[in-house]
Write a protein that holds these residues in place. Structure first.
Motif, PDB file in Angstrom:
ATOM      1  N   GLU A   1     -36.424  27.995  78.092  1.00 58.12           N
ATOM      2  CA  GLU A   1     -34.961  27.981  78.083  1.00 58.12           C
ATOM      3  C   GLU A   1     -34.420  27.056  79.176  1.00 58.12           C
ATOM      4  O   GLU A   1     -33.421  26.365  78.970  1.00 58.12           O
ATOM      5  CB  GLU A   1     -34.420  29.398  78.274  1.00 58.12           C
ATOM      6  CG  GLU A   1     -34.603  30.284  77.038  1.00 58.12           C
ATOM      7  CD  GLU A   1     -34.045  31.680  77.262  1.00 58.12           C
ATOM      8  OE1 GLU A   1     -33.477  31.932  78.335  1.00 58.12           O
ATOM      9  OE2 GLU A   1     -34.161  32.507  76.345  1.00 58.12           O
ATOM     10  N   THR A   2     -35.084  27.049  80.324  1.00 60.09           N
ATOM     11  CA  THR A   2     -34.673  26.134  81.399  1.00 60.09           C
ATOM     12  C   THR A   2     -34.876  24.688  80.982  1.00 60.09           C
ATOM     13  O   THR A   2     -34.018  23.821  81.219  1.00 60.09           O
ATOM     14  CB  THR A   2     -35.478  26.423  82.671  1.00 60.09           C
ATOM     15  OG1 THR A   2     -35.299  27.795  83.053  1.00 60.09           O
ATOM     16  CG2 THR A   2     -35.040  25.516  83.809  1.00 60.09           C
ATOM     17  N   ILE A   3     -36.006  24.426  80.326  1.00 60.52           N
ATOM     18  CA  ILE A   3     -36.304  23.049  79.901  1.00 60.52           C
ATOM     19  C   ILE A   3     -35.295  22.568  78.874  1.00 60.52           C
ATOM     20  O   ILE A   3     -34.750  21.460  78.993  1.00 60.52           O
ATOM     21  CB  ILE A   3     -37.743  22.971  79.347  1.00 60.52           C
ATOM     22  CG1 ILE A   3     -38.752  23.194  80.474  1.00 60.52           C
ATOM     23  CG2 ILE A   3     -37.983  21.626  78.655  1.00 60.52           C
ATOM     24  CD1 ILE A   3     -40.187  23.277  80.014  1.00 60.52           C
ATOM     25  N   TRP A   4     -35.005  23.402  77.865  1.00 65.61           N
ATOM     26  CA  TRP A   4     -34.109  22.915  76.824  1.00 65.61           C
ATOM     27  C   TRP A   4     -32.621  22.986  77.212  1.00 65.61           C
ATOM     28  O   TRP A   4     -31.749  22.637  76.439  1.00 65.61           O
ATOM     29  CB  TRP A   4     -34.362  23.567  75.475  1.00 65.61           C
ATOM     30  CG  TRP A   4     -34.013  25.014  75.289  1.00 65.61           C
ATOM     31  CD1 TRP A   4     -32.939  25.697  75.759  1.00 65.61           C
ATOM     32  CD2 TRP A   4     -34.746  25.947  74.498  1.00 65.61           C
ATOM     33  NE1 TRP A   4     -32.946  26.984  75.340  1.00 65.61           N
ATOM     34  CE2 TRP A   4     -34.046  27.176  74.552  1.00 65.61           C
ATOM     35  CE3 TRP A   4     -35.914  25.882  73.744  1.00 65.61           C
ATOM     36  CZ2 TRP A   4     -34.491  28.323  73.896  1.00 65.61           C
ATOM     37  CZ3 TRP A   4     -36.342  27.023  73.086  1.00 65.61           C
ATOM     38  CH2 TRP A   4     -35.643  28.236  73.171  1.00 65.61           C
ATOM     39  N   THR A   5     -32.363  23.449  78.426  1.00 68.80           N
ATOM     40  CA  THR A   5     -31.013  23.316  78.984  1.00 68.80           C
ATOM     41  C   THR A   5     -30.890  22.049  79.836  1.00 68.80           C
ATOM     42  O   THR A   5     -29.894  21.320  79.749  1.00 68.80           O
ATOM     43  CB  THR A   5     -30.655  24.542  79.835  1.00 68.80           C
ATOM     44  OG1 THR A   5     -30.736  25.717  79.024  1.00 68.80           O
ATOM     45  CG2 THR A   5     -29.252  24.406  80.407  1.00 68.80           C
ATOM     46  N   ILE A   6     -31.898  21.782  80.661  1.00 71.15           N
ATOM     47  CA  ILE A   6     -31.843  20.633  81.565  1.00 71.15           C
ATOM     48  C   ILE A   6     -32.097  19.321  80.823  1.00 71.15           C
ATOM     49  O   ILE A   6     -31.434  18.306  81.087  1.00 71.15           O
ATOM     50  CB  ILE A   6     -32.868  20.808  82.706  1.00 71.15           C
ATOM     51  CG1 ILE A   6     -32.467  22.009  83.579  1.00 71.15           C
ATOM     52  CG2 ILE A   6     -32.972  19.543  83.550  1.00 71.15           C
ATOM     53  CD1 ILE A   6     -33.446  22.315  84.679  1.00 71.15           C
TER      54      ILE A   6
ATOM     55  N   GLN B   1     -38.216  32.253  79.813  1.00 70.35           N
ATOM     56  CA  GLN B   1     -37.269  31.606  80.713  1.00 70.35           C
ATOM     57  C   GLN B   1     -37.632  30.148  80.984  1.00 70.35           C
ATOM     58  O   GLN B   1     -36.750  29.308  81.175  1.00 70.35           O
ATOM     59  CB  GLN B   1     -37.198  32.384  82.029  1.00 70.35           C
ATOM     60  CG  GLN B   1     -36.591  33.771  81.872  1.00 70.35           C
ATOM     61  CD  GLN B   1     -36.469  34.504  83.192  1.00 70.35           C
ATOM     62  OE1 GLN B   1     -36.950  34.010  84.211  1.00 70.35           O
ATOM     63  NE2 GLN B   1     -35.854  35.670  83.179  1.00 70.35           N
ATOM     64  N   THR B   2     -38.906  29.831  80.984  1.00 68.62           N
ATOM     65  CA  THR B   2     -39.314  28.456  81.267  1.00 68.62           C
ATOM     66  C   THR B   2     -38.810  27.492  80.210  1.00 68.62           C
ATOM     67  O   THR B   2     -38.189  26.460  80.518  1.00 68.62           O
ATOM     68  CB  THR B   2     -40.849  28.364  81.363  1.00 68.62           C
ATOM     69  OG1 THR B   2     -41.307  29.266  82.366  1.00 68.62           O
ATOM     70  CG2 THR B   2     -41.265  26.949  81.719  1.00 68.62           C
TER      71      THR B   2
END
Length: 228
Positions: free
Chosen positions: A62-67, A59-60
Motif C-alpha cells: 500500500e505504501t508503494i502504490w501510494t508513493i 502495508q508495504t
C-alpha cells in the motif's frame, strides 16, 4: 506542413515546438509503462487461483502504490511546468508584430517600421498556382526573420479568434479589447501554415495563416520594398 495520413505532430520549426514534441514522447513512454504494469497486474489477478486467508493487510504494498504514482506525476509535472513557463516568456524580442483578427481575415502591423501593415486574405481556389495549398494560401504572408525572437501582440476587432501555427507551437486567442502576447523564434527558413482555431462565424474555416521565415538580409530587403 502535415502529410496525408500523418498521425503525429508536424515537424518542429521552433525550439518551443521541439520541446513540446519531446515532452509528448516522454509522457507517452511513461503512460505506456504504467498501462503495461497495471494491465499485467489485472491479468495476473484475474487468472491466478492462489488464496491466503491469513493475509488481512499489506502495508508495504500500500505504501508503494501510494508513493509510486506520486513520483510518476512529478516526472510528468516538472517538465510540463518548465515548458509552460518557456512558452509564456518573451525575453529580448528583435521585432514586434501586431496581429488583429477580423471576420474573416488577419491584419498585420510591423510596429518597428513605418507604414508596414497589410491585410491577409485567403486566396480563392481560382487564383491558386500549381503547388499551392487550397484553403491555406493567402495573398499577403506574414514575413519574419529566422533565428530572431519575434514578439506577437494579438487582438481582435469583432469576435474571438485564435492565431494558431502548429509548426511553431503557437496558439493564442485574439480577444476584442484585450492584447495578448507571445514570443517565438523560427529555427529554419520555410512557410508555415495555420488557421483560426476559434469558431468565429460562418467563414471560420476560411481564415488561414501563412508565416514565411527568411534570413535577415532578405527580410530587410522585403521591408524596404514594402515601404517604397
Amino acid at each position: 506542413m502535415p502529410n496525408w495520413g500523418q498521425v503525429m505532430f508536424q515537424d518542429a520549426a521552433s525550439s518551443v515546438m521541439f520541446q513540446l514534441i519531446s515532452f509528448h514522447d516522454h509522457a507517452l513512454l511513461v503512460l505506456t509503462l504504467v498501462l503495461t504494469v497495471v494491465g499485467y497486474a489485472l491479468l495476473a489477478l484475474m487468472l491466478n487461483k492462489h488464496v491466503n486467508r491469513y493475509i488481512m493487510e499489506a502495508q508495504t504494498i500500500e505504501t508503494i502504490w501510494t508513493i509510486l504514482p506520486a513520483l510518476i506525476l512529478l516526472v510528468l509535472a516538472l517538465p510540463s511546468l518548465r515548458i509552460l513557463y518557456i512558452t509564456d516568456e518573451v525575453s529580448q524580442p528583435s521585432i514586434t508584430v501586431k496581429t488583429i483578427g477580423h471576420q474573416w481575415y488577419w491584419s498585420y502591423e510591423y510596429t518597428d517600421f513605418m507604414n508596414v501593415e497589410m491585410d491577409s486574405y485567403m486566396l480563392p481556389t481560382s487564383d491558386l498556382l500549381p503547388g499551392d495549398y487550397r484553403l491555406l494560401e493567402v495573398d499577403n504572408r506574414m514575413v519574419v526573420p529566422m533565428q530572431l525572437e519575434i514578439r506577437m501582440l494579438i487582438t481582435a476587432a469583432d469576435v474571438i479568434h485564435s492565431w494558431t501555427v502548429p509548426a511553431l507551437g503557437v496558439k493564442v486567442d485574439a480577444v476584442p479589447g484585450r492584447l495578448n502576447q507571445i514570443g517565438f523564434t523560427t529555427t529554419q527558413p520555410g512557410i508555415f501554415y495555420g488557421q483560426c482555431s476559434e469558431i468565429c462565424g460562418a467563414n471560420h474555416s476560411f481564415m488561414p495563416i501563412a508565416v514565411e521565415s527568411i534570413n535577415t538580409k532578405s527580410f530587410m530587403k522585403w521591408v524596404s520594398n514594402f515601404t517604397q
